[in-house]
Design an enzyme around this catalytic site. Structure first.
Site, mmCIF file in Angstrom:
data_model
loop_
_atom_site.group_PDB
_atom_site.id
_atom_site.type_symbol
_atom_site.label_atom_id
_atom_site.label_comp_id
_atom_site.label_asym_id
_atom_site.label_seq_id
_atom_site.Cartn_x
_atom_site.Cartn_y
_atom_site.Cartn_z
ATOM 1 N N SER A 137 0.796 -1.218 0.000
ATOM 2 C CA SER A 137 0.000 0.000 0.000
ATOM 3 C C SER A 137 0.835 1.278 0.000
ATOM 4 C CB SER A 137 -0.953 0.007 1.205
ATOM 5 O OG SER A 137 -1.931 1.008 1.060
ATOM 6 N N HIS A 173 17.238 19.476 16.855
ATOM 7 C CA HIS A 173 16.664 18.176 17.217
ATOM 8 C C HIS A 173 16.322 17.444 15.931
ATOM 9 C CE1 HIS A 173 14.014 15.122 18.969
ATOM 10 N NE2 HIS A 173 13.116 15.458 18.041
ATOM 11 N N SER A 175 14.505 13.679 14.663
ATOM 12 C CA SER A 175 13.863 12.411 15.032
ATOM 13 C C SER A 175 13.031 11.922 13.864
ATOM 14 C CB SER A 175 12.981 12.586 16.274
ATOM 15 O OG SER A 175 11.900 13.461 15.993
ATOM 16 N N SER A 183 12.280 3.755 16.718
ATOM 17 C CA SER A 183 12.463 5.133 17.143
ATOM 18 C C SER A 183 13.936 5.532 17.019
ATOM 19 C CB SER A 183 12.014 5.301 18.600
ATOM 20 O OG SER A 183 12.264 6.627 19.048
ATOM 21 N N ASP A 225 17.786 6.152 22.067
ATOM 22 C CA ASP A 225 17.368 5.193 21.034
ATOM 23 C C ASP A 225 18.544 4.695 20.207
ATOM 24 O OD1 ASP A 225 14.576 5.369 21.556
ATOM 25 O OD2 ASP A 225 14.509 7.276 20.492
#
Length: 311
Positions: A137, A173, A175, A183, A225
């Site tokens: 998908s 930052h 992420s 993560s 992480d």
């Protein structure tokens, strides 16, 4: 210094020097004077372009390059982060996917220190889209979010034939907005300098990662992480730009000093094709193209369009 010219001093990548993707108008009068050079440089041209539109409403100033590569090819897509899902419902990642980047900046405070020091905020989104993978998908495989805040200063130091036009400091930052085992994030403080002369410009950028606590368990939502990210992303990066007529060539080198085997190189070429629209090509080889792949070697080539280049 006046606000309109200060707007264009935010060059970084964290302070990359992106060309304003708006039609040119006559530049407004300004008290800011860029130190005269022997010839008009690419950085000077960027300054003029941003002064022309800096105070206009409905104008968003690019930070890094804004582009879309509808077709990119990677020889070995990284399946490791998706192994758990693939074990329950088998699937594979396509070698071909789309990649795009959206990056903009805006001023927060001009002339913080008398007639110098300009505070900016910026945001960059870089996404990898398995658009041709209809079996699963067509999901977004990875999206990296990069908000930052930084201050830049004008300068006129000479280093041989080069002028140190700008220097700056900032916090960033980055992420991928994921949870659990996928993560990825880190926070950094950085410093940068931009040197230029005529058709050539060079940015040197170094950073320090803000330490994070170790995770109590691998599944814990709190803690680091990616504790080994510095081994792959390093803490120094050089980006060079060269303009040949309307052609723009850039070369980025990262982490080759500390860990040559974990470094990265990125080469781009662009050329105007219609108004502000540019043909844009990109080649990447190394570690850290995206956060999900920070510790995996990747080689990618792509072609598409951009609405600006670094200069």
């Amino acid at each position: 210094m006046n606000k309109s010219a200060a707007l264009l001093l935010a060059i970084g990548l964290g302070c990359a020097f992106s060309l304003q993707a708006q039609p040119k108008t006559e530049p407004a009068e300004t008290e800011i004077e860029v130190s005269p050079k022997k010839q008009q440089s690419l950085v000077d041209e960027r300054i003029s372009d941003e002064k022309a539109t800096g105070d206009l409403p409905y104008v968003i100033t690019p930070h890094k390059v804004n582009y879309i590569l509808p077709v990119t090819y990677s020889k070995s897509p990284n399946m490791a982060p998706f192994e758990e899902e693939a074990s329950e419902q088998p699937f594979t990642l396509d070698n071909m996917e789309a990649k795009f980047q959206i990056s903009f900046k805006f001023p927060l405070w001009h002339n913080v220190f008398g007639d110098n020091g300009h505070l900016f905020a910026a945001y960059t989104n870089q996404s990898y889209w398995q658009v041709y993978n209809k079996d699963i998908s067509s999901p977004f495989r990875e999206t990296n979010h990069e908000p930052e805040i930084f201050m830049v200063f004008t300068n006129d130091w000479q280093l041989g034939p080069l002028t140190n036009s700008f220097w700056g400091v900032g916090a960033v930052h980055q992420s991928n907005g994921q949870s659990g085992s996928r993560s990825r994030s880190w926070n950094r403080l950085y410093g940068m300098m931009v040197f230029d002369n005529g058709p050539f410009a060079l940015e040197a950028k170094a950073w320090w990662r803000i330490p994070e606590d170790e995770k109590e368990t691998p599944e814990s939502p709190r803690g680091d992480d990616n504790p080994d990210i510095n081994d792959y992303m390093g803490n120094i990066e050089f980006t060079g730009v060269y303009g040949l007529d309307e052609h723009r060539f850039t070369l980025m080198l990262r982490n080759f000093i500390q860990h040559p085997s974990h470094g990265a190189v990125e080469f781009t070429w662009s050329y105007p094709i219609l108004g502000n629209l540019r043909l844009y090509t990109q080649y990447f080889n190394g570690y850290g193209e995206s956060l999900i792949d920070y510790n995996v070697h990747n080689q990618r080539i792509g072609i598409g369009v951009s609405i600006n280049d670094i200069l």
